[in-house]
Each structure stands twice: as structure tokens, then as C-alpha cells.
Write an enzyme that holds these catalytic residues in place. Structure first.
Site, PDB file in Angstrom:
ATOM      1  N   HIS A 151       1.171  -1.334   0.158  1.00 41.31           N
ATOM      2  CA  HIS A 151      -0.297   0.125  -0.251  1.00 41.31           C
ATOM      3  C   HIS A 151       0.786   0.886   0.169  1.00 41.31           C
ATOM      4  O   HIS A 151       2.040   0.936   0.118  1.00 41.31           O
ATOM      5  CB  HIS A 151      -1.077  -0.208   1.446  1.00 41.31           C
ATOM      6  CG  HIS A 151      -0.184   0.186   2.032  1.00 41.31           C
ATOM      7  ND1 HIS A 151      -0.318  -1.468   3.202  1.00 41.31           N
ATOM      8  CD2 HIS A 151       0.316   0.962   3.780  1.00 41.31           C
ATOM      9  CE1 HIS A 151       0.253  -1.137   4.363  1.00 41.31           C
ATOM     10  NE2 HIS A 151       1.102   0.432   4.313  1.00 41.31           N
ATOM     11  N   SER A 152       0.515   2.678   0.200  1.00 46.49           N
ATOM     12  CA  SER A 152       1.082   3.785  -0.199  1.00 46.49           C
ATOM     13  C   SER A 152      -0.030   4.927   1.042  1.00 46.49           C
ATOM     14  O   SER A 152      -1.092   3.742   1.927  1.00 46.49           O
ATOM     15  CB  SER A 152       1.672   4.143  -1.327  1.00 46.49           C
ATOM     16  OG  SER A 152      -0.228   4.881  -2.129  1.00 46.49           O
TER      17      SER A 152
END
Length: 148
Positions: free
Chosen positions: A61-62
Site C-alpha cells: 500500500h501507500s
């Protein structure tokens, strides 16, 4: 927080290894992380990953605003960082070295050694709305970048 989309401007070159102070003693070593010190944000959340089965990965994820500082407290693991154009793998294997990850960077943590412990210091409390968990969405958010 500002509504600026950091996915458009962040680069993996903004992520860096920070060496913590090491205090050597005959009875063991000590490293310290404090607000206002080497980590360039106030720490509001601390968590750690451990007992990760062989071959598994974490992350994927970011974040829109969150900054993180990742340390291999024990053992080793790889952190794969990507900004939408560039990708790099950083191996963490020393408890006095940490990787600063800025907002807008996709990250995967993998290749955990047996008994490894991954410590993550975060700039804010958990907020699901800050996550980008879909890789295709991340690619769309970073689509206007050009290779540096």
C-alpha cells in the site's frame, strides 16, 4: 491535513536510510529514537511485525499523508519502494539503521528472515482513509510522473 496529492510529487529518492546514534557498552548496545531527533517527524504511532511466515509479504500500500520510519530490530527483511516510475529494494538488517518512507510511495515488505522483527514508527494515528491499498489506483495517482 492539506489536500495536496503527494502521489504526484513524491519520489523514491525522497526515501532515505537514517543511521541512529549507537551507544556501545560492554553489557550491550543502545539506540534511541526521540521526537525532535533524527527521525524528521513527531512519532504518533508505533507498531511492529513479527512471526511473519516464510515467503509472505506485508504492506502492499501507500499513504496519502503518513510518513514512516522502518527498522529491522531483529533479523532482516527487504522493503520494496516504488513511486509509480522508479522502484528500489532496500535491505534492512541492522537495528541502528532505518528507512524513512514519505507519503505517496508504494511499499512492500518481504524476504523476512527467521525471527525478524520489523518496527514501524508513524507520523500519525491509524486512519484507513489515508491508505491507498489498490495498486491500480496507485498507478493512476502517479501516472503523470516522469522518470528522474
Amino acid at each position: 491535513m492539506a489536500d495536496i496529492d503527494l502521489h504526484k510529487t513524491s519520489c523514491i529518492d525522497d526515501c532515505k536510510i537514517i543511521e541512529l546514534d549507537k551507544h556501545h557498552h560492554a553489557n550491550g548496545n543502545l539506540s534511541v529514537v526521540e521526537n525532535g531527533g533524527l527521525v524528521p517527524f513527531d512519532i504518533k504511532r508505533v507498531y511492529y511485525l513479527y512471526d511473519v511466515p516464510g515467503g509472505e509479504e506485508r504492506g502492499g500500500h501507500s499513504h496519502k499523508h503518513l510518513r514512516q520510519f522502518i527498522v529491522a530490530i531483529s533479523g532482516s527483511f527487504d522493503v520494496v519502494i516504488e513511486d509509480g516510475v522508479n522502484r528500489r529494494t532496500v535491505t534492512l538488517n541492522r537495528p541502528y539503521l532505518g528507512l524513512l518512507i514519505v507519503p505517496g510511495i508504494w511499499r512492500i515488505i518481504n524476504n523476512f528472515s527467521s525471527g525478524s522483527v520489523c518496527l514501524v514508527l508513524a507520523s500519525d494515528h491509524y486512519d484507513e482513509a489515508d491508505y491507498v491499498r489498490d495498486y491500480e489506483e496507485f498507478k493512476q495517482l502517479t501516472s503523470t510522473k516522469t522518470k528522474r
